[in-house]
Design a protein around this motif. Structure first.
Motif, PDB file in Angstrom:
ATOM      1  N   GLY A  30      -3.926 -10.048   5.004  1.00 12.93           N
ATOM      2  CA  GLY A  30      -4.006  -9.839   6.434  1.00 12.93           C
ATOM      3  C   GLY A  30      -3.405 -10.992   7.148  1.00 12.93           C
ATOM      4  O   GLY A  30      -2.375 -10.879   7.763  1.00 12.93           O
ATOM      5  N   GLY A  31      -3.998 -12.111   7.008  1.00 12.99           N
ATOM      6  CA  GLY A  31      -3.475 -13.206   7.796  1.00 12.99           C
ATOM      7  C   GLY A  31      -3.369 -12.666   9.188  1.00 12.99           C
ATOM      8  O   GLY A  31      -4.125 -11.770   9.561  1.00 12.99           O
ATOM      9  N   PRO A  32      -2.414 -13.147   9.926  1.00 11.06           N
ATOM     10  CA  PRO A  32      -2.255 -12.713  11.306  1.00 11.06           C
ATOM     11  C   PRO A  32      -1.912 -11.236  11.349  1.00 11.06           C
ATOM     12  O   PRO A  32      -1.339 -10.685  10.425  1.00 11.06           O
ATOM     13  CB  PRO A  32      -1.060 -13.528  11.797  1.00 11.06           C
ATOM     14  CG  PRO A  32      -0.824 -14.569  10.774  1.00 11.06           C
ATOM     15  CD  PRO A  32      -1.415 -14.103   9.504  1.00 11.06           C
ATOM     16  N   GLY A  33      -2.238 -10.637  12.429  1.00  8.28           N
ATOM     17  CA  GLY A  33      -1.754  -9.308  12.706  1.00  8.28           C
ATOM     18  C   GLY A  33      -2.328  -8.221  11.847  1.00  8.28           C
ATOM     19  O   GLY A  33      -1.759  -7.159  11.733  1.00  8.28           O
ATOM     20  N   GLN A  83       0.290 -10.920   0.743  1.00  7.84           N
ATOM     21  CA  GLN A  83       0.109 -11.481   2.072  1.00  7.84           C
ATOM     22  C   GLN A  83      -0.285 -10.389   3.068  1.00  7.84           C
ATOM     23  O   GLN A  83      -1.122 -10.601   3.942  1.00  7.84           O
ATOM     24  CB  GLN A  83       1.413 -12.146   2.497  1.00  7.84           C
ATOM     25  CG  GLN A  83       1.242 -13.142   3.605  1.00  7.84           C
ATOM     26  CD  GLN A  83       2.377 -14.138   3.634  1.00  7.84           C
ATOM     27  OE1 GLN A  83       3.450 -13.903   3.103  1.00  7.84           O
ATOM     28  NE2 GLN A  83       2.149 -15.269   4.276  1.00  7.84           N
ATOM     29  N   ASP A 140      -9.850 -21.005   5.952  1.00  8.60           N
ATOM     30  CA  ASP A 140      -9.280 -19.667   5.894  1.00  8.60           C
ATOM     31  C   ASP A 140      -7.908 -19.679   5.235  1.00  8.60           C
ATOM     32  O   ASP A 140      -7.115 -18.796   5.432  1.00  8.60           O
ATOM     33  CB  ASP A 140      -9.208 -19.060   7.292  1.00  8.60           C
ATOM     34  CG  ASP A 140      -8.568 -20.006   8.282  1.00  8.60           C
ATOM     35  OD1 ASP A 140      -8.055 -21.043   7.841  1.00  8.60           O
ATOM     36  OD2 ASP A 140      -8.577 -19.709   9.474  1.00  8.60           O
ATOM     37  N   GLU A 196      -9.703 -13.480   9.528  1.00  8.98           N
ATOM     38  CA  GLU A 196      -8.328 -13.873   9.711  1.00  8.98           C
ATOM     39  C   GLU A 196      -7.985 -15.042   8.799  1.00  8.98           C
ATOM     40  O   GLU A 196      -8.346 -16.184   9.053  1.00  8.98           O
ATOM     41  CB  GLU A 196      -8.063 -14.245  11.154  1.00  8.98           C
ATOM     42  CG  GLU A 196      -6.670 -13.842  11.577  1.00  8.98           C
ATOM     43  CD  GLU A 196      -6.546 -13.783  13.079  1.00  8.98           C
ATOM     44  OE1 GLU A 196      -6.636 -14.841  13.696  1.00  8.98           O
ATOM     45  OE2 GLU A 196      -6.390 -12.680  13.615  1.00  8.98           O
ATOM     46  N   LYS A 197      -7.270 -14.725   7.766  1.00 11.61           N
ATOM     47  CA  LYS A 197      -6.932 -15.760   6.795  1.00 11.61           C
ATOM     48  C   LYS A 197      -5.470 -16.162   6.950  1.00 11.61           C
ATOM     49  O   LYS A 197      -4.636 -15.381   7.367  1.00 11.61           O
ATOM     50  CB  LYS A 197      -7.146 -15.226   5.386  1.00 11.61           C
ATOM     51  CG  LYS A 197      -8.580 -14.835   5.098  1.00 11.61           C
ATOM     52  CD  LYS A 197      -9.397 -16.041   4.676  1.00 11.61           C
ATOM     53  CE  LYS A 197     -10.782 -15.668   4.223  1.00 11.61           C
ATOM     54  NZ  LYS A 197     -11.775 -15.758   5.302  1.00 11.61           N
ATOM     55  N   LEU A 198      -5.205 -17.379   6.606  1.00 10.83           N
ATOM     56  CA  LEU A 198      -3.847 -17.884   6.633  1.00 10.83           C
ATOM     57  C   LEU A 198      -3.287 -17.789   5.229  1.00 10.83           C
ATOM     58  O   LEU A 198      -3.531 -18.667   4.405  1.00 10.83           O
ATOM     59  CB  LEU A 198      -3.853 -19.344   7.086  1.00 10.83           C
ATOM     60  CG  LEU A 198      -2.682 -19.943   7.863  1.00 10.83           C
ATOM     61  CD1 LEU A 198      -2.507 -21.414   7.538  1.00 10.83           C
ATOM     62  CD2 LEU A 198      -1.400 -19.189   7.686  1.00 10.83           C
ATOM     63  N   ALA A 199      -2.537 -16.731   4.980  1.00  8.49           N
ATOM     64  CA  ALA A 199      -1.956 -16.579   3.651  1.00  8.49           C
ATOM     65  C   ALA A 199      -0.645 -17.346   3.588  1.00  8.49           C
ATOM     66  O   ALA A 199       0.239 -17.136   4.398  1.00  8.49           O
ATOM     67  CB  ALA A 199      -1.716 -15.109   3.356  1.00  8.49           C
ATOM     68  N   VAL A 200      -0.526 -18.221   2.635  1.00  6.58           N
ATOM     69  CA  VAL A 200       0.682 -19.020   2.536  1.00  6.58           C
ATOM     70  C   VAL A 200       1.190 -18.974   1.104  1.00  6.58           C
ATOM     71  O   VAL A 200       0.417 -18.888   0.169  1.00  6.58           O
ATOM     72  CB  VAL A 200       0.400 -20.486   2.902  1.00  6.58           C
ATOM     73  CG1 VAL A 200      -0.153 -20.567   4.301  1.00  6.58           C
ATOM     74  CG2 VAL A 200      -0.542 -21.123   1.917  1.00  6.58           C
TER      75      VAL A 200
END
Lengths: 355, 355
Positions: free
Chosen positions: B87-90, B83, B61, B99-103
């Motif tokens: 979406g990532g968190p929240g 970001q 993710d 739920e993806k972890l955008a970095v």
DNA sequence: TCACCGATAGAAAGCGCTTGCTACGGCTGT
DNA sequence: ACAGCCGTAGCAAGCGCTTTCTATCGGTGA
């Protein structure tokens, strides 16, 4: 489909174990073998499977840097500096060794997002986490963050705070680098007082943020020391750390107290908005009203007139946090270091009219 | 030590498979069972092992956003917007689902780092990659990046370009959102020409960058259309996209041609430096020399005088790139969209003296 | 000359999760 | 009343890598 370790092993006519060892460089491998493996890797264009590797080794090379607002250079500068030290790609270390993937995560100042990011990083078994910028002061949230950080630390993640006050029980954390916001705020207001200002407006940051509170406390410490009490609440307006908020809050301030002779802003961005509001009201800076900011972002020196502000060594602090996260630097005694803030007096502040 | 799926399964008196399915919500599970599992998860404070999950599912993710300079709001704004969409968190989606972890990954403008980050993201089997900002024009590097992106795409990673010109063979890419730097540059210079300027200095960005070249081409297109040729080289100075460079380059420009009546900067940050140089030379803006920038960053409107510039819809573009990366929006026809740049005329440009 | 040792390489057991397939009831339809 | 299904749950086979333990081989010292 994708090339695996086994494919490389087959081509190099060695076992997968040997390929792994060549790639990790943590076990003696004969030079000739190594070379053969490396060539096979190249030929096949092999890329390690990160998840598999992390699973087997029970570690990962992810390092998370949490920021409150990625569009704000305040955070950008710290994050960039940290990322540089963490090395990530291109640290010249070649393929092996401490190649970490430094990534920055934007919480947008939301406590929930902060927590979710921490969970996500925990999922990924991050090697380290750097939290930058002020914290939200809600006790429930602080407890939740503390608990999370403790769990992260227990799992072997190095936790570093940068520009954020230490945790109540600092045990979980490798190091906390805190800016002297209070001292900076105090010296800034002292400067204004020494110029002769007595009616000083304060455009503060959002409520319930440590940064906001500390800067404001410094400001009020100075006022109190000068015997100026009673008007603080009326001369303080809160708002987000952005230009728009500085503009609006300053207008409000001027409405509440037209006789204000100086405006201190929560940070430089806010100060820019404040300056715009002041000028739009037909007043001059600093002749009619002095303006001061905080942070000394790169654009502040180019404001007209140049902005008096409090310089925070963002780059140095970020770099140090990065080194701490990598274990490249020994933590300060007690794990806590306070980073000095330096007053930069420039053209936007001057004695009030008729002094 | 750490809690595993099996522990949760034991506590909920179900099989690990069932726990996994509850967590992923991609298989029918009886409500009562689900509840029991969820409670066990809570009780045990279970956190999914990301690497193991990614390995088994052959996906992750992680979504990477590559930027050239994280301390520059130009990138910060785009990255932040992207970001948000990713979406990532929240994102309110609750625990399950997208739920993806955008970095964000900071390349610092270095081609090698860009490539290394791409490799690292490939290692992690990233779900998507967003490349922002101008590309380096070195053919070897471009080929390397293209190859890498192709491999990423083959592995199922969605690749999106934002503010970066399309790849020669756009096949690998979901979509490319390119700014109309050339058109913007042209209109900006046309504006100056229409005011009567004839001797226009240009403080360009670093060589070999698409952004630099396109903006400069637009500028020269306008000059050519006005019959002004021959002096371009002498009136152009290259440098990095920072304040310092703008300052130095402008001094150099004034040395080469003291009669210059307008300075166009590579971007707003550079324009700030240019303005400082002009003022330090004792000249006024815009009376003696007009100044113009590019990007319309938030601080540009607060410059004194307010900066004439070319507005790029950074936030909107970043958000769209984020949606594209998530597959939440259908790509433009041909996978390529050009994003319009809008001229913002403000106080820093005026007719030259004696007009 | 022979037991022993250091230097390398391989075999194989997982790491914790996902998922295709199978198993098991209770219902439905005829 | 029985075959056939739908709805759930479990089994077990990996995913691709790391790492411990074992095997091999060419020296070495006595």
């Amino acid at each position: 489909m994708t090339v695996t370790l086994a494919d490389v092993a087959a081509r190099a006519r060695v076992s997968p174990a040997t390929v792994s060892r060549v790639l990790n460089g943590n076990y003696p491998v004969a030079a000739s073998t190594r070379e053969r493996v490396l060539r096979a890797v190249d030929d096949l264009d092999y890329v390690l499977n990160g998840p598999a590797s992390s699973l087997a080794a029970a570690t990962s090379d992810l390092v998370g840097i949490l920021v409150n607002d990625i569009a704000d250079p305040f955070f950008g500068i710290m994050a960039g500096a940290a990322q540089t030290e963490i090395g990530g790609p291109g640290d010249g270390s070649g393929r092996a060794g401490g190649e970490k993937l430094a990534v920055v995560c934007n919480t947008g100042g939301s406590p929930e997002r902060e927590l979710t990011y921490l969970t996500l990083l925990q999922r990924q078994r991050a090697a380290a986490v750097v939290l930058t910028g002020g914290a939200v002061e809600d006790p429930a949230h602080q407890a939740a963050v503390s608990a999370k950080l403790t769990k992260l630390a227990d799992a072997g993640t190095r936790v570093v705070l940068c520009g954020r006050p230490p945790l109540p029980d600092g045990e979980a954390v490798v190091a906390a680098l805190a800016f002297d916001n209070r001292g900076g705020g105090r010296r800034l207001t002292e400067h204004l007082l020494s110029l002769g200002h007595r009616r000083i407006g304060y455009v503060a940051g959002p409520l319930e943020r440590t940064t906001t509170r500390h800067r404001l406390e410094g400001h009020r410490d100075a006022l109190r020391a000068a015997g100026l009490v009673g008007d603080e609440e009326r001369l303080t307006v809160h708002g987000p750390y952005d230009r728009r908020s500085g503009y609006d809050a300053t207008l409000e301030l001027l409405r509440r107290e037209p006789e204000v002779t100086a405006v201190v802003a929560a940070n430089d961005t806010v100060a820019l908005g404040a300056s715009a509001a002041i000028r739009d009201r037909g007043l001059r800076i600093p002749e009619d009203i002095s303006v001061a900011g905080f942070d000394d972002l790169p654009f502040s020196v180019d404001a007209v007139p140049a902005l008096t502000t409090v310089r925070l060594p963002l780059f140095e602090a970020g770099a140090r946090a990065g080194r701490l996260a990598m274990g490249k630097e020994t933590p300060p005694p007690g794990g806590i270091a306070t980073i000095a803030a330096e007053l930069m007096v420039r053209g936007s502040t001057a004695p009030p009219r008729g002094q």
